[in-house]
Design a protein around this motif. Structure first.
Motif, mmCIF file in Angstrom:
data_model
loop_
_atom_site.group_PDB
_atom_site.id
_atom_site.type_symbol
_atom_site.label_atom_id
_atom_site.label_comp_id
_atom_site.label_asym_id
_atom_site.label_seq_id
_atom_site.Cartn_x
_atom_site.Cartn_y
_atom_site.Cartn_z
ATOM 1 N N ASN A 43 0.807 -1.231 0.000
ATOM 2 C CA ASN A 43 0.000 0.000 0.000
ATOM 3 C C ASN A 43 0.836 1.275 0.000
ATOM 4 N N ALA A 44 2.134 1.160 -0.319
ATOM 5 C CA ALA A 44 3.020 2.322 -0.211
ATOM 6 C C ALA A 44 3.432 2.844 -1.580
ATOM 7 N N ASN A 45 3.412 4.172 -1.717
ATOM 8 C CA ASN A 45 3.987 4.847 -2.876
ATOM 9 C C ASN A 45 5.403 5.317 -2.575
ATOM 10 N N GLY A 47 4.540 8.863 -5.151
ATOM 11 C CA GLY A 47 5.369 8.961 -3.948
ATOM 12 C C GLY A 47 6.195 10.227 -3.869
ATOM 13 N N TYR A 74 -0.919 9.263 3.990
ATOM 14 C CA TYR A 74 -1.447 7.989 3.510
ATOM 15 C C TYR A 74 -0.493 7.397 2.472
ATOM 16 N N ASN A 75 -0.466 6.079 2.391
ATOM 17 C CA ASN A 75 0.298 5.352 1.378
ATOM 18 C C ASN A 75 1.798 5.634 1.437
ATOM 19 N N SER A 93 5.085 4.375 4.146
ATOM 20 C CA SER A 93 5.484 3.639 5.348
ATOM 21 C C SER A 93 6.769 4.239 5.921
ATOM 22 N N ALA A 102 2.315 1.303 5.917
ATOM 23 C CA ALA A 102 1.508 2.347 5.280
ATOM 24 C C ALA A 102 0.025 2.088 5.525
ATOM 25 N N LYS A 111 -3.969 3.022 4.130
ATOM 26 C CA LYS A 111 -4.740 3.508 2.995
ATOM 27 C C LYS A 111 -5.854 4.418 3.496
ATOM 28 N N GLU A 112 -6.109 5.471 2.737
ATOM 29 C CA GLU A 112 -7.198 6.367 3.096
ATOM 30 C C GLU A 112 -8.532 5.666 2.872
#
Length: 635
Positions: free
Chosen positions: A34-36, A69, A162-163, A165, A212, A214-215
């Motif tokens: 879930n990370a950018n 990101g 959000y997104n 970590s 991370a 998520k919204e």
């Protein structure tokens, strides 16, 4: 030979370690989910050397996984005339961890920290404007800052959005003497392992491997769910003024004595002019209304950040002269005008924005609040006005500063109070329509809409829009009607009772569909609410309805000649903890007339995540019923 070999191995080990720290090919799987972007290292050291000296150093290493990101790089720092930045730089690494670029201070953008309308400002930002050539890449950003202002210690976020970590986060506060020891409040730390190490003269917080998030739709704001540390100085200096805060009363007293005293002076000519405006009026609230109207008509809002760290308002004399100001200057000026006509008003700090944010009752500091309004005491309650608005009615603050805990600044100290709350039923929209349905499927009719509360705030702006924008608005609002034509419209803005009325005449071809001898149409032509919350298999956060609303509709429909109702939905009545929904159909066969009555109440509230699906089912059912069709058959 052995020393040479040892040095070679040590150098090689350091080189490999550095490359591992900066490479972006071998990343922890749970941190990429879930990370950018992944914040590999976020490290800040804050040293309170004295009441008048604070040193801050930051080292931040971020691996950016994709285009989204880039917003998490965070390569910027603010400064002003009371602070100095040195050793700011950024280093870029490719996926293998090899350095490919180094950016020095001269290559950072240096811009004003306020908007383009600012005439002069001592608040500035250095930021990096970098365009990557590939993904992923890693950037390490660092700087050192020294400031005379010790009243604003940087707070700390273990997750930056959000997104994204965090692999390693470290926040260290050092203080030269016990009286400089700051207070720290941890927020939302559940589920995060934070290691606290406290020694004489220093406090260190460390955390690692934070996943991370998520919204989620209709969840509390990020600030309410992210793990963070709020920090504040107890004994400090700010803008050359020393202070000690133990509570909000202390904050208000310091701000009144150091920021406001003397700034409210007016010339005798200005006083005489405003006294003429209220001549013959005895009631204080009516005087305040006239003064507010005068300010709206004779000043304009512009961002002007001057004085003590951007906290002190420009003087009332200067605003009266130039006829503009920021929220601080216009509020201070209006307060001075009110004082000149014998009406008391108080300068008030608020955290403004459509999302409601309260001042923390148990944590008093200068960092809370981003806007200034006025509180006018009258018959045991406060009336609130936003002096930057040239369009809002007196006493109506809308969704920018409503229903939140604020700091009122008085000569005797600070007071926490809550601004006006526009409760569920206060946010009312009444829609009455009379429309005719014809045998070819077309319709025409007249619609009257009255809005109150926050729904007023969402619609009254229409009166000042050009025709093209108004027609676009209605075609979007009634997007369920194909081929819509806006034939005429009239608006009435009752600023005293705060009611906005719209009268709209419309026509549309092919609203109803035909199949043989039958006509299919939806009775709810003019307030169809199709909102259904997003579905989540594993909801993480609570459900929050920030503001409730209440819609009441009544549509009288003239049915086409030669047709009768063959099928019509039954009425509907739903009541639950989230609100209520009611629909009634009343058919008069003799008049060939159908009356459609509908009401929808949505209640404000915070609900556990387990209630989300029930709320979604409620909105799904109301949306489905709003879309229900009636069948006519030719006779």
């Amino acid at each position: 030979m052995r020393p040479i070999l040892f040095c070679f191995l040590l150098t090689a080990t350091n080189f490999l370690t550095a490359q591992l720290d900066h490479q972006s090919l071998l990343l922890k799987e749970d941190l990429t989910a879930n990370a950018n972007a992944i914040v590999r290292l976020d490290e800040m050291d804050v040293t309170l050397a004295s009441k008048k000296e604070m040193n801050v150093s930051l080292r931040r290493r971020v691996t950016v996984l994709n285009k989204l990101g880039n917003s998490h790089v965070g390569a910027s720092v603010g400064y002003n005339n009371h602070s100095k930045i040195k050793n700011i730089q950024a280093v870029i690494y490719n996926p293998l961890g090899k350095e490919v670029d180094k950016i020095k201070q001269k290559d950072f953008k240096d811009v004003s920290a306020v908007d383009g309308g600012t005439l002069y400002s001592d608040s500035r930002v250095l930021y990096l404007d970098y365009t990557p050539v590939q993904y992923p890449y890693t950037i390490e950003f660092s700087y050192e800052l020294t400031t005379e202002d010790t009243g604003g210690i940087p707070s700390w976020y273990f997750l930056n959005g959000y997104n994204v970590s965090t692999e390693k986060s470290r926040y260290r506060l050092a203080y030269a003497s016990p009286e400089l020891k700051p207070e720290i409040k941890g927020c939302n730390l559940e589920g995060v392992t934070v290691v606290l190490t406290e020694n004489p003269g220093s406090i260190v917080y460390e955390a690692s491997d934070i996943k991370a998030i998520k919204e989620e739709e209709m969840s509390p704001s990020f600030d309410k769910i992210t793990p963070k540390l709020m920090t504040r100085s107890v004994n400090f200096s700010y803008g050359g003024y020393e202070g000690t805060f133990n509570n909000w009363n202390d904050v208000g007293l310091w701000m009144y004595n150091n920021l406001l005293t003397g700034q409210d002076a007016l010339t005798e000519m200005a006083k005489e002019k405003i006294r003429k405006v209220v001549s013959g009026v005895e009631d204080d609230l009516e005087k305040a209304r006239l003064v507010y109207d005068y300010v709206q008509k004779n000043t304009r809002y512009i961002s002007v950040q001057v004085g003590i760290g951007g906290l002190q308002p420009i003087s009332a004399i200067e605003v009266d002269k130039v006829k503009y100001g920021d929220c601080k200057g216009l509020s201070n000026y209006t307060m001075a005008l009110l004082e000149a006509v014998g009406v008391k008003a108080y300068y008030t700090h608020v955290e403004a924005g459509t999302y409601k944010v309260d001042f923390e009752e148990d944590f008093s500091d200068l960092g809370q609040g981003n806007h200034v309004i006025l509180a006018i005491p009258y018959k045991g309650e406060y009336y609130w006005i936003d002096c930057t608005s040239q369009v809002h009615p007196f006493g109506f603050i809308g969704d920018f500063t409503d229903d939140r805990r604020v700091l009122i600044i008085k000569p005797e100290g600070g007071e926490l109070a809550t601004t006006t709350k526009y409760a569920d039923e206060d946010n009312l929209q009444k829609t009455n329509a009379k429309y005719s349905l014809y045998g070819d499927g077309s319709i025409d009719g007249n619609i009257n809409i009255e809005t109150y509360g926050i729904q007023y705030d969402q619609r009254f702006y229409l009166e000042n829009r050009p025709k093209e924008d108004i027609e676009k608005h209605y075609k979007k609002y009634w997007s369920n009607i194909n081929n819509l034509m806006i034939e005429s419209y009239q608006f009435q803005n009752n600023r005293k009772d705060i009611v906005f009325s719209e009268n709209v005449v419309v026509a549309a071809s092919n609203y109803a569909s035909k199949s043989g001898d039958r006509i299919f149409f939806r009775a709810n032509a003019f307030n169809k609410n199709g909102f259904v919350p997003v579905r989540y298999r594993d909801r993480k956060f609570p459900l929050e309805i920030q503001r409730g609303f209440y819609d009441i509709d009544e549509f009288t429909i003239a049915l086409p000649e030669g047709y009768a109702v063959e099928a019509m939905p039954d009425g509907k009545n739903i009541e639950n903890e989230f609100g209520s929904y009611k629909v009634v159909f009343e058919l008069d066969k003799e008049k060939r007339q159908l009356v459609y009555k509908r009401s929808l109440l949505i209640k404000e509230g915070l609900f556990p995540k387990e209630k989300y699906n029930a709320y979604r089912d409620f909105r799904k059912e109301t949306a489905s019923y709003d879309n229900a069709q009636i069948v006519l058959i030719k006779i």
